[in-house]
Write a protein that holds these residues in place. Sequence first.
Motif, mmCIF file in Angstrom:
data_model
loop_
_atom_site.group_PDB
_atom_site.id
_atom_site.type_symbol
_atom_site.label_atom_id
_atom_site.label_comp_id
_atom_site.label_asym_id
_atom_site.label_seq_id
_atom_site.Cartn_x
_atom_site.Cartn_y
_atom_site.Cartn_z
ATOM 1 N N GLU A 178 -53.269 -36.384 -1.674
ATOM 2 C CA GLU A 178 -53.518 -37.683 -1.051
ATOM 3 C C GLU A 178 -52.409 -38.024 -0.072
ATOM 4 N N SER A 225 -45.690 -42.225 -2.914
ATOM 5 C CA SER A 225 -45.976 -43.400 -2.083
ATOM 6 C C SER A 225 -44.815 -43.712 -1.139
ATOM 7 N N ASP A 255 -49.536 -42.074 -5.683
ATOM 8 C CA ASP A 255 -50.381 -41.149 -4.938
ATOM 9 C C ASP A 255 -50.256 -39.724 -5.482
#
Length: 343
Positions: A172, A220, A168
């Motif tokens: 995001e 992430s 990511d």
Amino acid sequence: MLLAIESSCDESAIAVFDPQSGIIGEWVHSQIALHKEYGGVVPDLASREHLERFGPMLEKIADTVDLTLIKQICVTVGPGLAGCLAMGIATARALSLVLDVPVVGVNHLRGHVFSPFISLHKSDPDSFSESIESVSPHLGLLVSGGNTLLFSLDDQRRISILAQTVDDAAGEALDKGAKLLGMPYPGGPLMEKRASTGNSKAIKFPTGIAERGDWRFSFSGLKTSLRYRIEKLTDEALEAEMPDICASYQEAVVRQLVRKTSQALKEGQFRSLGLSGGVANNTALRQAMENLAKKFGVPLFAADRKHTGDNAAMIAFAAWINQDGLQQNRSASPNFEPSLKLV
């Protein structure tokens, strides 16, 4: 003068740039209200909105700028949503025919790369080349919803990517984290607002890859950690902890960005530091990068807040600042395929 068009996502933007004086006008139509009810950008709606907005925007611009003075049209050719890029490219093609001037395609990420130097040019256009050479090699951090990367600029304004995210992007991670917390689109700014009243040290969230010498980013695991924490809380407890959760989560993002940038500064011979992209609008990140620049004794060039998101001013500036490197993309009919990556 150059006229630039940006339509990579949900902002319809046009700007006019004069190499002798800088940005002389910029116009932006935001689609946030349109997409808010859907929880994110809807590509078809965004494309339709660009189609409806560019005509009236150009008419308005013609009332304040003498379009006969435009010598080149610049347009974003990627990365971005294909339909949205197509609307901007079609507008640029049509305008180039009407004005009988060439059109050049510009990579959206290159716009972000050079956006911190717009104010440097404005302060002294005549000495800009010497000024940017004096702060090279330059280390830049580009942080947006879709990209997180460290890059260098040499004295010839050539870009080299040093590190990027393996999953990511930072923006995001912030937006998805906000969504997990029940915040509406766009969530990143709302998380920042809630974080302003919280304790950033209250919760220890993971900060990505920790190996020494590894500059890559990873977000992430941070998002997963937040989800697990939320699952353990009642609605009442979550609301009570919300400011601390937001502050700690945001701090984890900022800490990783700053730590990796610091590693690069230690190992490289950089004479300046830059910050750009949508997440560069975050106050905590800007302050942390200012502190980092002071620690290493280098100037910080942070993009003006109005130039951190999608905007046409940075597209015009990138087209002008690196004309030699853009010759290969020059075309009477540019499309969005050749320019999906920074380098």
